[in-house]
Design an enzyme around this catalytic site. Structure first.
Site, PDB file in Angstrom:
ATOM      1  N   ASP A 278       0.826  -1.152   0.196  1.00 34.74           N
ATOM      2  CA  ASP A 278      -0.509  -0.136   0.226  1.00 34.74           C
ATOM      3  C   ASP A 278       1.067   1.365   0.180  1.00 34.74           C
ATOM      4  OD1 ASP A 278      -2.244   1.774   0.037  1.00 34.74           O
ATOM      5  OD2 ASP A 278      -3.036   0.514   1.258  1.00 34.74           O
TER       6      ASP A 278
HETATM    7  C1  NOJ Z   1      -4.460   4.195   0.235  1.00 32.56           C
HETATM    8  C2  NOJ Z   1      -5.131   3.057   0.119  1.00 32.56           C
HETATM    9  O1  NOJ Z   1      -5.145   2.598   1.060  1.00 32.56           O
HETATM   10  C3  NOJ Z   1      -5.642   1.593  -0.599  1.00 32.56           C
HETATM   11  O2  NOJ Z   1      -6.503   1.634  -0.778  1.00 32.56           O
HETATM   12  C4  NOJ Z   1      -5.305   2.390  -2.016  1.00 32.56           C
HETATM   13  O3  NOJ Z   1      -5.260   1.479  -2.765  1.00 32.56           O
HETATM   14  C5  NOJ Z   1      -4.003   3.375  -2.230  1.00 32.56           C
HETATM   15  N1  NOJ Z   1      -4.405   4.664  -0.843  1.00 32.56           N
HETATM   16  C6  NOJ Z   1      -3.785   3.762  -3.892  1.00 32.56           C
HETATM   17  O4  NOJ Z   1      -4.012   4.662  -3.589  1.00 32.56           O
END
Ligand code: NOJ
Length: 718
Positions: free
Chosen positions: A261
């Site tokens: 993430d």
């Molecule tokens: C953080 C989020 O937790 C995740 O779900 C997302 O895909 C990413 N950012 C990218 O935007």
């Protein structure tokens, strides 16, 4: 099926494998680490990012919006970079690209995996037409705590429903783009519902509750998984070899790749399991996280560790091969630009309206009128007379898009007011008053709203949360209506005009007052661009509501976490016994249980039979039940089957959903419905932490929700 077979065959051919092997052999260490590097753009790739692409130091970009922006960067990758390896283009296409469908929690209320597959397919096709080839969805995290805002993005609290929805969405997206099952794993168990918080999940609960939707996504062929932000009992998910290697790759045989993430690799330092960037990168990569989103640690800090053998080169090579294979599977080497056409707008809107209608849950519908109208339920509304439409969400175009709406535009949204106006004849008077803003502290707008209600035969109050009060980083410590909305509701109800409360929200709310005082309550979640039309379809009975809650609605916040598939305890709640598991001040039961939802007709259940009555673990038991539409309208019932393993070596949940079926019946029609349960699906992790189906009695409940139903039982014999 045929498609995935062809893909498997393609991947298995020595020629294809050979090409990637020889490509890998030609890569420098820096180019290899470059393939593992993923950065976010700001609509367009920056000059620095283009330079990284040229130098072979980027494997993918996300948040590049529009084919006019993806194409030039892809051209640099496939013409200017030394090895001409194409880029992945990612985006959070969660519930629509431009055409926004219901939030996933809402869509889970449909109990209709085909609907979820249809919207994911449409969203993927639309995104592909704008240059995207990889989405960060579906979010398949089980969530048992409504304080956690991201509950909006998943399918609720149940692993069985969650697994079906996960697989359906993967199938839908992957007709045109790659999907990502996220967040692996346990993210939904954040303590106290506080975003990014630590989790404490036993291995049994992890395997039985949190992991099944990921396994379902893997079995459906998902291309990638995203490692979560949270730790599990001290081990962060983005540096957790048990999750990303032992379970995912060795046990499940996952052949795709794992992406971190956003900066979750660097955050291993904050977690306190790495003392430096390089150490964080080493921990994540060796645990099985192949691609580093936004930390730039793999590309910037790992080469020295590889050269000094602190990271074996085979670890890097395996990760790189997973990325290259994914690019090959997607067809990027053959067709890097993937020019696609979006489905036609009317088709997208029709899907949005149909699925939004299925996602609406009727929570309450009692008589409210005086005189002749006294005995009829408040809904559906007649299309005549004067209708007051009140509330901060009644004519709001932004919030129905929900917390994460990619390229969704407020201008595309049909509001509830617009939906109602376009449904009623010109002679019907619709009076609108906002009443208050979403989080206002002032009641200055009440007077106009009260005047509107007083002149109307019914007041439709559209209340709830702002879209961004759920989703990422949107935990709440109270689950009531924000601002003065509760006061507005009480003031309108006090006029004596019957109230229909239409809710928009991304999580279960506490609805005690409304449930006790308002005759009709309609849960619409955030339904996307067709919110107003779909809501009006239900309010006026053109669509008979069939949604069922995918998550428990508590009575008070103090009951949280509250979920239907809990264990019995040694002292189950007993009102006559003080020393039983309960509260002094509130019942233990929810306000609205998992699986609950009303219809404009009624359904009666009878004649439940199980066969065979004795079965082996390799057998299937079929439940047959007669469901009758005992009301006066056609309607769709979601027939639900729950199982309880009465005695196990480990205490089992009081109920677990194991099958359901949507059934549409005409008034008076009866039908024998069969629901099948393969006994192998009744596994749990035994005392030795191995999956087992134990012989013994299984109680079966078949009915309209998790708190009701007919009962029968069968024996599982050795
Ligand atoms: C953080 C989020 O937790 C995740 O779900 C997302 O895909 C990413 N950012 C990218 O935007």
């Amino acid at each position: 099926m045929l498609r995935s077979l062809l893909l498997t065959l393609l991947l298995a051919t020595p020629a294809a494998a050979q090409n990637l092997d020889s490509l890998l052999a030609r890569m420098t260490l820096e180019e290899k680490l470059g393939q593992l590097n993923l950065l976010s753009a700001n609509g367009q790739a920056s000059p620095q990012q283009m330079q990284l692409v040229r130098a072979g130091k980027l494997g993918g970009l996300f948040n590049v919006i529009g084919a006019e922006n993806t194409t030039p960067v892809q051209r640099i990758a496939v013409t200017d970079s030394r090895l001409k390896i194409p880029l992945l283009f990612g985006l959070d296409v969660i519930h629509g690209y431009r055409t926004i469908f219901p939030i996933p929690l809402g869509e889970a209320s449909s109990f209709d995996p085909d609907a979820a597959e249809a919207t994911a397919r449409a969203a993927g096709q639309e995104a592909a037409a704008f240059g995207i080839n990889w989405t960060y969805a579906p979010m398949v995290d089980i969530a048992r705590d409504p304080r956690w805002g991201r509950i909006a993005e998943g399918s609720g609290e149940d692993p069985y429903l969650g697994s079906l929805m996960a697989a359906a969405r993967v199938r839908g997206f992957q007709q045109s783009i790659f999907a990502t099952a996220k967040h692996f794993a346990g993210y939904g168990a954040a303590e106290a519902g506080r975003e990014y918080n630590e989790t404490e999940i036993s291995q049994r609960t992890m395997r039985e509750v949190y992991l099944p939707p990921f396994k379902a996504a893997v079995d459906a062929g998902v291309a990638s998984l995203m490692s979560a932000f949270n730790d599990i009992a001290g081990v962060p998910a983005s540096g957790n070899a048990w999750l990303t290697d032992t379970v995912l790759r060795r046990e499940w045989g996952f052949k795709g790749f794992v992406v971190s993430d956003w900066t979750s690799v660097a955050e291993l330092i904050n977690h306190g399991v790495a003392g430096s960037q390089a150490e964080a990168g080493r921990r994540a990569l060796t645990a099985g996280v192949d691609m580093d989103m936004q930390s730039s640690i793999y590309v910037d800090s790992l080469a020295a560790l590889v050269r000094s053998n602190r990271i074996p080169i085979r670890v890097v090579d395996s990760a790189v091969m997973r990325i290259l294979r994914a690019k090959q599977r997607l067809g990027l080497f053959r067709d890097p630009y993937r020019a696609r056409t979006a489905p036609a707008n009317p088709e997208l809107r029709a899907t949005a309206r149909r699925v939004a209608g299925e996602s609406i849950v009727l929570l309450k519908n009692e008589p409210a009128g005086r005189g002749a109208a006294c005995c009829a339920p408040t809904l559906p509304l007649a299309k005549s007379g004067t209708i007051a439409v009140i509330g901060p969400l009644a004519d709001n175009k932004e919030e129905p898009l929900g917390p994460w709406h990619t390229q969704g535009q407020a201008a595309d949204v049909v509001t509830v007011l617009q939906g109602i106006m376009s449904k009623v004849p010109a002679a019907t008077q619709v009076v609108y008053a906002q009443g208050a803003g979403m989080e206002d502290t002032s009641t200055a707008g009440f007077a106009a709203a009260l005047a509107a209600a007083r002149q109307a035969k019914v007041a439709v109050l559209v209340l709830g949360e702002r879209g961004d009060m759920s989703g990422e980083a949107a935990s709440r410590s109270s689950l009531g209506l924000p601002g003065v909305q509760q006061e507005l509701l009480e003031a309108i109800a006090a006029t004596g005009t019957p109230v229909v409360l239409v809710l928009m929200n991304g999580r279960p709310l506490i609805l005690e007052w409304a449930s006790d005082h308002v005759p009709a309550i309609v849960e619409t979640w955030f339904l996307g661009v067709e919110a107003g039309n779909a809501t009006a379809d239900v309010l006026f009975g053109d669509v008979n509501p069939s949604g069922r809650l995918p998550v428990t609605f508590p009575r008070v916040l103090g009951q949280v976490p509250l979920y239907y598939n809990h264990r019995n305890t040694g002292r189950p709640p007993d009102v006559h016994n003080k020393y039983s598991s309960k509260y002094l001040d509130v019942p233990v039961t929810p306000r609205y249980p998992f699986g609950f939802g009303l219809s404009y007709t009624t359904f009666a259940y009878g004649n439940l039979k199980l066969s065979p009555a004795r079965a082996r673990a390799s057998d299937t038991v079929t439940a047959i039940v007669t469901v009758t539409n005992s009301g006066s309208r056609e309607g769709t019932e979601v027939v639900q089957l729950y199982v309880r393993d009465e005695v196990g070596s480990v205490s089992r949940p009081v109920r677990e959903l194991k099958a359901f079926r949507r059934v549409t019946l005409k008034p008076g029609e009866s039908r024998a419905i069969d629901l099948r349960v393969a006994l192998r699906d009744l596994w749990f992790y035994g005392l030795d932490m191995k999956p087992v189906v134990e012989p013994g009695t299984f109680r079966v409940y078949v009915g309209p929700n998790s708190a009701e139903g007919l009962e029968a039982s069968f024996e599982c014999i050795p």
